[in-house]
Motif scaffolding. Sequence first.
Motif, PDB file in Angstrom:
ATOM      1  N   GLY A  15       0.794  -1.215   0.000  1.00 56.39           N
ATOM      2  CA  GLY A  15       0.000   0.000   0.000  1.00 56.39           C
ATOM      3  C   GLY A  15       0.830   1.272   0.000  1.00 56.39           C
ATOM      4  N   GLY A  16       2.122   1.129   0.215  1.00 58.59           N
ATOM      5  CA  GLY A  16       3.005   2.289   0.266  1.00 58.59           C
ATOM      6  C   GLY A  16       3.420   2.774  -1.111  1.00 58.59           C
ATOM      7  N   SER A  17       4.298   3.784  -1.110  1.00 56.27           N
ATOM      8  CA  SER A  17       4.726   4.417  -2.360  1.00 56.27           C
ATOM      9  C   SER A  17       6.236   4.593  -2.388  1.00 56.27           C
ATOM     10  N   LEU A  18       6.757   4.646  -3.580  1.00 56.29           N
ATOM     11  CA  LEU A  18       8.162   4.962  -3.823  1.00 56.29           C
ATOM     12  C   LEU A  18       8.248   5.783  -5.095  1.00 56.29           C
ATOM     13  N   ARG A  19       9.252   6.633  -5.164  1.00 59.76           N
ATOM     14  CA  ARG A  19       9.536   7.331  -6.416  1.00 59.76           C
ATOM     15  C   ARG A  19      10.930   6.923  -6.884  1.00 59.76           C
ATOM     16  N   LEU A  20      10.975   6.254  -8.001  1.00 57.73           N
ATOM     17  CA  LEU A  20      12.239   5.841  -8.586  1.00 57.73           C
ATOM     18  C   LEU A  20      12.724   6.910  -9.557  1.00 57.73           C
ATOM     19  N   SER A  21      14.028   7.098  -9.585  1.00 56.99           N
ATOM     20  CA  SER A  21      14.632   8.069 -10.490  1.00 56.99           C
ATOM     21  C   SER A  21      15.601   7.376 -11.433  1.00 56.99           C
ATOM     22  N   CYS A  22      15.698   7.902 -12.627  1.00 52.47           N
ATOM     23  CA  CYS A  22      16.644   7.405 -13.625  1.00 52.47           C
ATOM     24  C   CYS A  22      17.363   8.624 -14.184  1.00 52.47           C
ATOM     25  N   ALA A  23      18.597   8.827 -13.737  1.00 52.47           N
ATOM     26  CA  ALA A  23      19.388   9.973 -14.170  1.00 52.47           C
ATOM     27  C   ALA A  23      20.235   9.584 -15.373  1.00 52.47           C
ATOM     28  N   ALA A  24      20.080  10.344 -16.447  1.00 54.79           N
ATOM     29  CA  ALA A  24      20.808  10.054 -17.678  1.00 54.79           C
ATOM     30  C   ALA A  24      21.971  11.019 -17.859  1.00 54.79           C
ATOM     31  N   SER A  25      23.067  10.523 -18.378  1.00 56.51           N
ATOM     32  CA  SER A  25      24.204  11.360 -18.716  1.00 56.51           C
ATOM     33  C   SER A  25      24.810  10.858 -20.026  1.00 56.51           C
ATOM     34  N   GLY A  26      25.463  11.777 -20.730  1.00 61.81           N
ATOM     35  CA  GLY A  26      26.074  11.405 -22.003  1.00 61.81           C
ATOM     36  C   GLY A  26      25.139  11.542 -23.193  1.00 61.81           C
ATOM     37  N   ASN A  74      17.507  16.042 -16.906  1.00 62.08           N
ATOM     38  CA  ASN A  74      17.822  14.835 -17.688  1.00 62.08           C
ATOM     39  C   ASN A  74      17.495  13.565 -16.903  1.00 62.08           C
ATOM     40  N   THR A  75      16.343  13.598 -16.269  1.00 60.57           N
ATOM     41  CA  THR A  75      15.947  12.519 -15.360  1.00 60.57           C
ATOM     42  C   THR A  75      14.510  12.093 -15.636  1.00 60.57           C
ATOM     43  N   VAL A  76      14.288  10.793 -15.554  1.00 58.72           N
ATOM     44  CA  VAL A  76      12.949  10.213 -15.666  1.00 58.72           C
ATOM     45  C   VAL A  76      12.575   9.622 -14.322  1.00 58.72           C
ATOM     46  N   TYR A  77      11.311   9.775 -13.961  1.00 58.70           N
ATOM     47  CA  TYR A  77      10.824   9.291 -12.677  1.00 58.70           C
ATOM     48  C   TYR A  77       9.727   8.240 -12.896  1.00 58.70           C
ATOM     49  N   LEU A  78       9.621   7.354 -11.928  1.00 59.05           N
ATOM     50  CA  LEU A  78       8.508   6.416 -11.885  1.00 59.05           C
ATOM     51  C   LEU A  78       7.924   6.488 -10.483  1.00 59.05           C
ATOM     52  N   GLN A  79       6.770   7.106 -10.371  1.00 58.85           N
ATOM     53  CA  GLN A  79       6.069   7.174  -9.097  1.00 58.85           C
ATOM     54  C   GLN A  79       5.222   5.919  -8.976  1.00 58.85           C
ATOM     55  N   ALA A  80       5.522   5.123  -7.984  1.00 62.27           N
ATOM     56  CA  ALA A  80       4.835   3.858  -7.783  1.00 62.27           C
ATOM     57  C   ALA A  80       3.996   3.932  -6.513  1.00 62.27           C
ATOM     58  N   ASN A  81       2.688   3.880  -6.667  1.00 60.34           N
ATOM     59  CA  ASN A  81       1.753   3.962  -5.543  1.00 60.34           C
ATOM     60  C   ASN A  81       1.018   2.638  -5.356  1.00 60.34           C
ATOM     61  N   SER A  82       0.379   2.508  -4.215  1.00 52.92           N
ATOM     62  CA  SER A  82      -0.411   1.304  -3.903  1.00 52.92           C
ATOM     63  C   SER A  82       0.388   0.037  -4.197  1.00 52.92           C
ATOM     64  N   LEU A  83       1.602   0.021  -3.708  1.00 52.33           N
ATOM     65  CA  LEU A  83       2.499  -1.084  -4.033  1.00 52.33           C
ATOM     66  C   LEU A  83       2.015  -2.400  -3.425  1.00 52.33           C
ATOM     67  N   LYS A  84       2.267  -3.467  -4.170  1.00 52.50           N
ATOM     68  CA  LYS A  84       1.861  -4.810  -3.769  1.00 52.50           C
ATOM     69  C   LYS A  84       3.108  -5.684  -3.648  1.00 52.50           C
TER      70      LYS A  84
END
Length: 123
Positions: A15-26, A74-84
């Motif tokens: 039921g919790g949440s996390l925000r994943l980040s993907c930092a790009a370079s180059g 230069n970053t992509v995020y994935l907000q993950a809610n209601s985790l199972k």
Amino acid sequence: QVQLVESGGGLVQPGGSLRLSCAASGFTLDYYAIGWFRQAPGKEREGVSCIGSNIYYKDSAQGRFTISRDNAKNTVYLQANSLKPEDTGVYYCAARQSSWCTPQLAQWQYTYWGQGTQVTVSS
């Protein structure tokens, strides 16, 4: 040198949440689609979501996960809610040398990969 670095994983209760980040370079995100993939223990890696000129979510992520992009960082995020518990796995981001996301989220379409970040959903 092209590099993708994921962060933001961790242990979270159902039921919790996390925000994943993907930092790009180059390279700059403008001309690439970025996909999120995950691999659960003992299972094959699977696609989760993609952002480019369009956005796509696999059924497992639809309605619970939100993908976004900050071009200035230069970053992509994935907000993950209601985790199972079944969301547990190593989450990877990858870059495709095309700005278009395809529904298949086929791994062979993605050239550059990060090292992954662990997400564990457990009480």
